[in-house]
Design a protein around this motif. Structure first.
Motif, PDB file in Angstrom:
ATOM      1  N   GLY A 101      10.596   2.597   6.354  1.00  0.00           N
ATOM      2  CA  GLY A 101       9.160   2.547   6.542  1.00  0.00           C
ATOM      3  C   GLY A 101       8.794   2.928   7.957  1.00  0.00           C
ATOM      4  N   TYR A 102       7.595   3.507   8.108  1.00  0.00           N
ATOM      5  CA  TYR A 102       7.100   3.886   9.433  1.00  0.00           C
ATOM      6  C   TYR A 102       5.602   3.613   9.447  1.00  0.00           C
ATOM      7  CZ  TYR A 102       6.788   6.572  13.794  1.00  0.00           C
ATOM      8  OH  TYR A 102       6.612   6.958  15.112  1.00  0.00           O
ATOM      9  N   VAL A 103       5.194   2.646  10.283  1.00  0.00           N
ATOM     10  CA  VAL A 103       3.800   2.230  10.391  1.00  0.00           C
ATOM     11  C   VAL A 103       3.432   2.235  11.873  1.00  0.00           C
ATOM     12  CG1 VAL A 103       2.152   0.367   9.902  1.00  0.00           C
ATOM     13  CG2 VAL A 103       4.115   0.738   8.376  1.00  0.00           C
ATOM     14  N   VAL A 104       2.210   2.647  12.177  1.00  0.00           N
ATOM     15  CA  VAL A 104       1.764   2.624  13.575  1.00  0.00           C
ATOM     16  C   VAL A 104       1.014   1.326  13.845  1.00  0.00           C
ATOM     17  CG1 VAL A 104       1.775   5.114  13.943  1.00  0.00           C
ATOM     18  CG2 VAL A 104      -0.259   4.016  13.025  1.00  0.00           C
ATOM     19  N   LYS A 105       1.097   0.858  15.080  1.00  0.00           N
ATOM     20  CA  LYS A 105       0.580  -0.455  15.434  1.00  0.00           C
ATOM     21  C   LYS A 105      -0.930  -0.595  15.289  1.00  0.00           C
ATOM     22  CE  LYS A 105       4.263  -2.190  18.332  1.00  0.00           C
ATOM     23  NZ  LYS A 105       4.682  -2.627  19.657  1.00  0.00           N
ATOM     24  N   HIS A 106      -1.661   0.492  15.336  1.00  0.00           N
ATOM     25  CA  HIS A 106      -3.104   0.315  15.177  1.00  0.00           C
ATOM     26  C   HIS A 106      -3.534   0.373  13.704  1.00  0.00           C
ATOM     27  CE1 HIS A 106      -2.633   4.659  16.057  1.00  0.00           C
ATOM     28  NE2 HIS A 106      -3.572   4.810  15.157  1.00  0.00           N
ATOM     29  N   SER A 107      -2.574   0.251  12.792  1.00  0.00           N
ATOM     30  CA  SER A 107      -2.869   0.134  11.368  1.00  0.00           C
ATOM     31  C   SER A 107      -3.314  -1.301  11.057  1.00  0.00           C
ATOM     32  CB  SER A 107      -1.618   0.437  10.534  1.00  0.00           C
ATOM     33  OG  SER A 107      -1.174   1.743  10.770  1.00  0.00           O
ATOM     34  N   ALA A 108      -3.918  -1.475   9.909  1.00  0.00           N
ATOM     35  CA  ALA A 108      -4.329  -2.805   9.464  1.00  0.00           C
ATOM     36  C   ALA A 108      -3.100  -3.603   9.016  1.00  0.00           C
ATOM     37  CB  ALA A 108      -5.318  -2.688   8.310  1.00  0.00           C
ATOM     38  N   ALA A 109      -3.210  -4.907   9.100  1.00  0.00           N
ATOM     39  CA  ALA A 109      -2.113  -5.777   8.656  1.00  0.00           C
ATOM     40  C   ALA A 109      -1.800  -5.540   7.179  1.00  0.00           C
ATOM     41  CB  ALA A 109      -2.470  -7.240   8.896  1.00  0.00           C
ATOM     42  N   THR A 110      -2.811  -5.196   6.407  1.00  0.00           N
ATOM     43  CA  THR A 110      -2.566  -4.945   4.982  1.00  0.00           C
ATOM     44  C   THR A 110      -1.696  -3.713   4.773  1.00  0.00           C
ATOM     45  OG1 THR A 110      -4.699  -3.805   4.853  1.00  0.00           O
ATOM     46  CG2 THR A 110      -4.635  -6.111   4.136  1.00  0.00           C
ATOM     47  N   GLU A 111      -1.803  -2.711   5.652  1.00  0.00           N
ATOM     48  CA  GLU A 111      -0.926  -1.541   5.545  1.00  0.00           C
ATOM     49  C   GLU A 111       0.517  -1.939   5.840  1.00  0.00           C
ATOM     50  OE1 GLU A 111       0.107   2.820   7.411  1.00  0.00           O
ATOM     51  OE2 GLU A 111      -1.893   2.028   7.809  1.00  0.00           O
ATOM     52  N   LEU A 112       0.692  -2.793   6.819  1.00  0.00           N
ATOM     53  CA  LEU A 112       2.039  -3.273   7.130  1.00  0.00           C
ATOM     54  C   LEU A 112       2.613  -4.031   5.931  1.00  0.00           C
ATOM     55  CD1 LEU A 112       4.349  -3.565   9.098  1.00  0.00           C
ATOM     56  CD2 LEU A 112       3.154  -5.523  10.108  1.00  0.00           C
ATOM     57  N   ARG A 113       1.781  -4.823   5.286  1.00  0.00           N
ATOM     58  CA  ARG A 113       2.247  -5.541   4.093  1.00  0.00           C
ATOM     59  C   ARG A 113       2.677  -4.555   3.008  1.00  0.00           C
ATOM     60  NH1 ARG A 113      -0.760  -9.598  -0.141  1.00  0.00           N
ATOM     61  NH2 ARG A 113       1.122  -9.980  -1.343  1.00  0.00           N
ATOM     62  N   VAL A 114       1.906  -3.495   2.797  1.00  0.00           N
ATOM     63  CA  VAL A 114       2.264  -2.488   1.798  1.00  0.00           C
ATOM     64  C   VAL A 114       3.607  -1.847   2.152  1.00  0.00           C
ATOM     65  CG1 VAL A 114       1.621  -0.230   0.833  1.00  0.00           C
ATOM     66  CG2 VAL A 114      -0.103  -2.033   1.067  1.00  0.00           C
ATOM     67  N   ALA A 115       3.793  -1.511   3.417  1.00  0.00           N
ATOM     68  CA  ALA A 115       5.054  -0.891   3.850  1.00  0.00           C
ATOM     69  C   ALA A 115       6.234  -1.822   3.575  1.00  0.00           C
ATOM     70  CB  ALA A 115       4.990  -0.540   5.330  1.00  0.00           C
ATOM     71  N   ILE A 116       6.068  -3.098   3.861  1.00  0.00           N
ATOM     72  CA  ILE A 116       7.137  -4.067   3.629  1.00  0.00           C
ATOM     73  C   ILE A 116       7.383  -4.229   2.131  1.00  0.00           C
ATOM     74  CG2 ILE A 116       7.783  -6.509   3.862  1.00  0.00           C
ATOM     75  CD1 ILE A 116       6.315  -6.410   6.622  1.00  0.00           C
ATOM     76  N   ASP A 117       6.325  -4.318   1.359  1.00  0.00           N
ATOM     77  CA  ASP A 117       6.479  -4.428  -0.101  1.00  0.00           C
ATOM     78  C   ASP A 117       7.204  -3.210  -0.671  1.00  0.00           C
ATOM     79  OD1 ASP A 117       5.300  -6.941  -0.292  1.00  0.00           O
ATOM     80  OD2 ASP A 117       3.308  -6.147  -0.787  1.00  0.00           O
ATOM     81  N   GLU A 118       6.874  -2.028  -0.171  1.00  0.00           N
ATOM     82  CA  GLU A 118       7.550  -0.805  -0.622  1.00  0.00           C
ATOM     83  C   GLU A 118       9.041  -0.855  -0.266  1.00  0.00           C
ATOM     84  OE1 GLU A 118       6.195   2.129  -2.403  1.00  0.00           O
ATOM     85  OE2 GLU A 118       4.963   0.369  -2.854  1.00  0.00           O
ATOM     86  N   ALA A 119       9.336  -1.294   0.935  1.00  0.00           N
ATOM     87  CA  ALA A 119      10.742  -1.408   1.363  1.00  0.00           C
ATOM     88  C   ALA A 119      11.489  -2.401   0.482  1.00  0.00           C
ATOM     89  CB  ALA A 119      10.809  -1.824   2.833  1.00  0.00           C
ATOM     90  N   LEU A 120      10.863  -3.511   0.180  1.00  0.00           N
ATOM     91  CA  LEU A 120      11.495  -4.520  -0.665  1.00  0.00           C
ATOM     92  C   LEU A 120      11.738  -4.003  -2.080  1.00  0.00           C
ATOM     93  CD1 LEU A 120       9.456  -7.627   0.525  1.00  0.00           C
ATOM     94  CD2 LEU A 120      11.915  -7.237   0.887  1.00  0.00           C
ATOM     95  N   ALA A 121      10.893  -3.070  -2.515  1.00  0.00           N
ATOM     96  CA  ALA A 121      11.036  -2.490  -3.855  1.00  0.00           C
ATOM     97  C   ALA A 121      12.006  -1.309  -3.867  1.00  0.00           C
ATOM     98  CB  ALA A 121       9.663  -2.047  -4.369  1.00  0.00           C
ATOM     99  N   GLY A 122      12.597  -1.014  -2.709  1.00  0.00           N
ATOM    100  CA  GLY A 122      13.573   0.077  -2.643  1.00  0.00           C
ATOM    101  C   GLY A 122      12.952   1.450  -2.438  1.00  0.00           C
ATOM    102  N   ARG A 123      11.705   1.471  -2.017  1.00  0.00           N
ATOM    103  CA  ARG A 123      11.023   2.738  -1.774  1.00  0.00           C
ATOM    104  C   ARG A 123      10.768   2.911  -0.281  1.00  0.00           C
ATOM    105  NH1 ARG A 123       8.443   0.645  -6.571  1.00  0.00           N
ATOM    106  NH2 ARG A 123       6.849  -0.339  -5.277  1.00  0.00           N
ATOM    107  N   THR A 124      10.382   4.122   0.104  1.00  0.00           N
ATOM    108  CA  THR A 124      10.042   4.389   1.498  1.00  0.00           C
ATOM    109  C   THR A 124       8.520   4.391   1.663  1.00  0.00           C
ATOM    110  OG1 THR A 124      10.064   6.773   1.138  1.00  0.00           O
ATOM    111  CG2 THR A 124      12.112   5.760   1.934  1.00  0.00           C
ATOM    112  N   TYR A 125       8.098   4.210   2.911  1.00  0.00           N
ATOM    113  CA  TYR A 125       6.671   4.200   3.213  1.00  0.00           C
ATOM    114  C   TYR A 125       6.443   4.929   4.530  1.00  0.00           C
ATOM    115  CZ  TYR A 125       1.928   2.772   4.167  1.00  0.00           C
ATOM    116  OH  TYR A 125       0.584   2.803   4.430  1.00  0.00           O
TER     117      TYR A 125
END
Length: 185
Positions: A101-125
């Motif tokens: 996953g790759y998220v930038v710090k000025h993203s919303a916390a909800t985007e970070l949650r999506v990235a983590i959920d995707e990683a947990l599901a075995g996908r990339t973000y």
């Protein structure tokens, strides 16, 4: 009872790491905070997190050089990069090093949650600020415009990926640290 995913936050700025931890606690169990790269591997071994949320810059040192080894040694842990850099070439380097996953710090916390959920599901973000649009998906584009790097920028990026500090890079290329900072920013 369902498993609550565990997160280890790795950021060199304690106040940022603590804020991230507090924000993520709504959805996950934060098992620790690491503010120094030399402590990261030991904390991963002790805490066995599902996800390591990893900043790329630790002072003047890049975490990119450590990432491939960490990914190889900790196969059950997924690495999501959270960084201030909106640089497609750095996102590409992070994915090549094993980040999922790759998220930038000025993203919303909800985007970070999506990235983590995707990683947990075995996908990339990849943050929507960047898109992959080339044969084989090996080059990233920002807003669908190709990023063209100068020879100097490619040299600096290569040295950053090797884990060198700005000071060492400046010495290798016979330029000032301010010039290195300019090309990275």
């Amino acid at each position: 009872m369902t498993h609550v995913a565990t997160i280890l936050v790795a950021d060199d700025q304690p106040i940022v790491a603590e804020a991230l931890s507090a924000s993520l606690e709504r959805w996950f169990r934060v098992v620790g905070i690491v503010t120094a790269l030399d402590m990261l591997e030991a904390e991963i071994e002790v805490r066995s997190p599902d996800i390591v949320l990893l900043d790329l810059a630790f002072g003047k040192t890049s975490a990119l050089a450590l990432l491939p080894g960490l990914v190889d040694r900790h196969t059950k842990t997924r690495f999501v990069v959270l960084t201030a850099y909106v640089e497609p070439v750095l996102a590409d380097a992070a994915f090549r090093a094993g980040a999922v996953g790759y998220v930038v710090k000025h993203s919303a916390a909800t985007e970070l949650r999506v990235a983590i959920d995707e990683a947990l599901a075995g996908r990339t973000y990849l943050t929507p600020m960047m898109r992959s649009r080339s044969a084989g998906g090996t080059m990233l584009f920002a807003d669908t415009i190709p990023i063209v790097l100068s020879d100097r920028q490619r040299s600096i990026l290569g040295l950053l990926r090797a884990g060198h500090t700005y000071r060492v890079i400046a010495g290798c290329l016979a330029i000032s640290t301010k010039t290195v900072e300019y090309h990275v920013d």
